[in-house]
Scaffold this active site. Structure first.
Site, PDB file in Angstrom:
ATOM      1  N   HIS A  38       0.836  -1.207   0.000  1.00 22.08           N
ATOM      2  CA  HIS A  38       0.000   0.000   0.000  1.00 22.08           C
ATOM      3  C   HIS A  38       0.869   1.255   0.000  1.00 22.08           C
ATOM      4  O   HIS A  38       0.571   2.239   0.675  1.00 22.08           O
ATOM      5  CB  HIS A  38      -0.957  -0.002   1.200  1.00 22.08           C
ATOM      6  CG  HIS A  38      -2.139  -0.904   1.010  1.00 22.08           C
ATOM      7  ND1 HIS A  38      -3.241  -0.555   0.269  1.00 22.08           N
ATOM      8  CD2 HIS A  38      -2.369  -2.158   1.460  1.00 22.08           C
ATOM      9  CE1 HIS A  38      -4.114  -1.556   0.279  1.00 22.08           C
ATOM     10  NE2 HIS A  38      -3.603  -2.545   0.981  1.00 22.08           N
ATOM     11  N   ASP A  40       2.584   1.981  -3.318  1.00 22.28           N
ATOM     12  CA  ASP A  40       2.834   2.311  -4.730  1.00 22.28           C
ATOM     13  C   ASP A  40       1.964   3.457  -5.221  1.00 22.28           C
ATOM     14  O   ASP A  40       2.427   4.340  -5.942  1.00 22.28           O
ATOM     15  CB  ASP A  40       2.681   1.077  -5.618  1.00 22.28           C
ATOM     16  CG  ASP A  40       1.305   0.438  -5.577  1.00 22.28           C
ATOM     17  OD1 ASP A  40       0.598   0.591  -4.561  1.00 22.28           O
ATOM     18  OD2 ASP A  40       0.941  -0.248  -6.557  1.00 22.28           O
ATOM     19  N   SER A 129      -2.974 -12.303 -10.807  1.00 26.61           N
ATOM     20  CA  SER A 129      -3.299 -12.869 -12.114  1.00 26.61           C
ATOM     21  C   SER A 129      -3.807 -11.786 -13.056  1.00 26.61           C
ATOM     22  O   SER A 129      -3.580 -11.853 -14.270  1.00 26.61           O
ATOM     23  CB  SER A 129      -4.350 -13.974 -11.960  1.00 26.61           C
ATOM     24  OG  SER A 129      -5.522 -13.475 -11.339  1.00 26.61           O
ATOM     25  N   GLU A 162      -6.901  -0.625 -15.360  1.00 25.63           N
ATOM     26  CA  GLU A 162      -7.394  -0.749 -13.978  1.00 25.63           C
ATOM     27  C   GLU A 162      -8.283   0.444 -13.613  1.00 25.63           C
ATOM     28  O   GLU A 162      -9.362   0.287 -13.049  1.00 25.63           O
ATOM     29  CB  GLU A 162      -6.211  -0.815 -13.002  1.00 25.63           C
ATOM     30  CG  GLU A 162      -5.285  -1.984 -13.203  1.00 25.63           C
ATOM     31  CD  GLU A 162      -5.709  -3.215 -12.435  1.00 25.63           C
ATOM     32  OE1 GLU A 162      -6.668  -3.130 -11.636  1.00 25.63           O
ATOM     33  OE2 GLU A 162      -5.082  -4.272 -12.642  1.00 25.63           O
ATOM     34  N   ASP A 174       2.082  -4.132  -9.364  1.00 24.46           N
ATOM     35  CA  ASP A 174       1.860  -5.457  -9.959  1.00 24.46           C
ATOM     36  C   ASP A 174       2.352  -5.522 -11.400  1.00 24.46           C
ATOM     37  O   ASP A 174       3.039  -6.470 -11.798  1.00 24.46           O
ATOM     38  CB  ASP A 174       0.370  -5.811  -9.904  1.00 24.46           C
ATOM     39  CG  ASP A 174      -0.165  -5.865  -8.490  1.00 24.46           C
ATOM     40  OD1 ASP A 174       0.654  -5.925  -7.551  1.00 24.46           O
ATOM     41  OD2 ASP A 174      -1.398  -5.840  -8.321  1.00 24.46           O
ATOM     42  N   TYR A 224      -9.816  -0.490  -0.648  1.00 22.10           N
ATOM     43  CA  TYR A 224      -8.601  -0.013  -1.307  1.00 22.10           C
ATOM     44  C   TYR A 224      -8.790   1.442  -1.716  1.00 22.10           C
ATOM     45  O   TYR A 224      -7.970   2.310  -1.414  1.00 22.10           O
ATOM     46  CB  TYR A 224      -8.329  -0.897  -2.529  1.00 22.10           C
ATOM     47  CG  TYR A 224      -7.032  -0.640  -3.260  1.00 22.10           C
ATOM     48  CD1 TYR A 224      -5.950  -1.492  -3.103  1.00 22.10           C
ATOM     49  CD2 TYR A 224      -6.892   0.435  -4.131  1.00 22.10           C
ATOM     50  CE1 TYR A 224      -4.762  -1.283  -3.785  1.00 22.10           C
ATOM     51  CE2 TYR A 224      -5.709   0.661  -4.815  1.00 22.10           C
ATOM     52  CZ  TYR A 224      -4.659  -0.197  -4.643  1.00 22.10           C
ATOM     53  OH  TYR A 224      -3.481   0.019  -5.320  1.00 22.10           O
TER      54      TYR A 224
END
Length: 386
Positions: A38, A40, A129, A162, A174, A224
């Site tokens: 937490h 980035d 993933s 995203e 990621d 988040y």
């Protein structure tokens, strides 16, 4: 390592469906994040690496304007024409469609394509993933249409997927790990400088063991976003008190008590201390001090539990049981939180014993089966010509 058998299987599956051979295969690995959680999305520091689990996307160009994508694991497909209205009805299609739309906006495709997605990155277990899928697919489109985008530009496009198609305000950890990792190394990422360096992942007789709590991370998305907003509000407030604070990385521990909201104090304290833990971890690894390194992992968990408040009862239990074992040097929650995995630094010759013990105590406590896997650091994404 991806084996010749993996690639042959990918080619055969593609050929069976599309009745032609693929032109190339785009490969991208999942990732684990060693420490720096937490941080980035607030331009902090992290230390991830890619793992020996991959998404493979086989591509071939078509002579028409159709785009036909098949997911082997989900037993579903997406087929659209260029400029054809389309609304994805689940997440994997949102990722793929987002990649197609964003690339198409950069340069209108001259032709369609066939693509076949398969892989062994566990879905929903915290090893990303989704980022592996984005990175594999975006690299594949870059290759297919000869766009010559650089590797950093590609992962920034993945981040847009995203934000714009999944509506998750994620950072780049990621995708960065999936794209830039190097075998037998950890990445040390600085998201303010948008730079990286490598530190050796040689751990002597230790290995990484992930314990999947099998708790669905149902709150992860909303919470988040909540954490992103809380930390942004805290920065905004600190800017009004301290002229030297212009960015998140300017915040020092001494600034934190000025925040009026105690929740904001906790969130920012985690951020500041977690960045320091990344720096301290690099030093510990360079000195080969794995005891210190393990202690930093466990300290990260306590901070994520108490200050950032992204853990849950099952994860706390897994971490607590792990660190009771003399052959486990450290343990912490990994990923977005509210379920998912713990990452554990365990003696290699005790990994099986660790797995058996943790599965047993977890089953007894929660009547739930934990999934346990061992991983090692591998190279990042690449294009494999067939």
């Amino acid at each position: 390592m991806i084996t010749e058998k993996n690639l042959t299987e990918a080619e055969q599956l593609f050929t069976n469906v599309f009745k032609t051979e693929p032109a190339f295969i785009s490969k991208a690995p999942g990732r684990i994040n060693i420490i720096g959680e937490h941080t980035d999305y607030n331009f902090g520091l992290s230390m991830p690496c890619a793992i020996n689990r991959w998404i493979l996307v086989s591509f071939s160009p078509r002579n028409d304007n159709r785009m036909h994508v098949i997911s082997h694991d989900f037993h579903e497909q997406l087929e659209i024409g260029m400029d054809e209205p389309y609304t994805p009805d689940n997440d994997w299609k949102k990722y793929v469609y987002g990649c197609i739309e964003i690339i198409s906006a950069l340069k209108k495709p001259e032709h369609g394509f066939n693509a076949f997605i398969q892989g062994n990155v566990p879905v929903g277990s915290g090893v990303s993933s989704s980022a592996a899928l984005e990175v594999a697919f975006m690299n594949g489109l870059n290759e297919l249409y000869n766009l010559q985008l650089d590797r950093l530009a590609i992962i920034k496009l993945c981040q847009r997927v995203e934000h714009e198609y999944l509506h998750v305000k994620s950072g780049l950890l990621d995708q960065y790990a999936s794209q830039f990792s190097k075998a037998n190394n950890f990445l040390v990422l600085d998201f303010q400088q948008m730079s990286h360096r490598y530190v050796s992942a040689a751990l002597e007789n230790h290995c990484w063991v992930l314990c999947n709590s099998m708790v669905a991370r149902t709150l992860a998305g909303s919470k988040y976003t909540e954490r992103v907003e809380e930390t942004q509000q805290a920065l905004k407030e600190l800017k009004t008190y301290f002229p030297e604070v212009k960015h998140f990385r300017d915040i020092k521990e001494a600034h934190i008590p000025a925040l009026k909201n105690p929740v904001h104090q906790k969130r920012i304290k985690h951020y500041v201390l977690e960045n320091k833990r990344v720096e301290d971890s690099v030093l510990a690894l360079q000195k080969n001090d794995l005891t210190r390194f393990g202690a930093l992992l466990s300290a990260s968990h306590i901070s994520l539990r108490d200050l950032y408040e992204v853990s849950c009862t099952e994860i706390d239990f897994l971490m607590g049981q792990a660190v009771l074992l003399p052959y486990c040097l450290g343990s912490r929650i990994m990923g977005g939180g509210f379920g998912g995995c713990t990452i554990n630094l365990v003696e290699k010759d005790k990994a099986k014993e660790f797995s058996t013990h943790i599965k047993s105590v977890y089953k007894k406590q929660f009547n739930r089966n934990a999934e346990i896997n061992e991983y090692h650091a591998v190279d990042g994404a690449s294009i494999i010509l067939v």
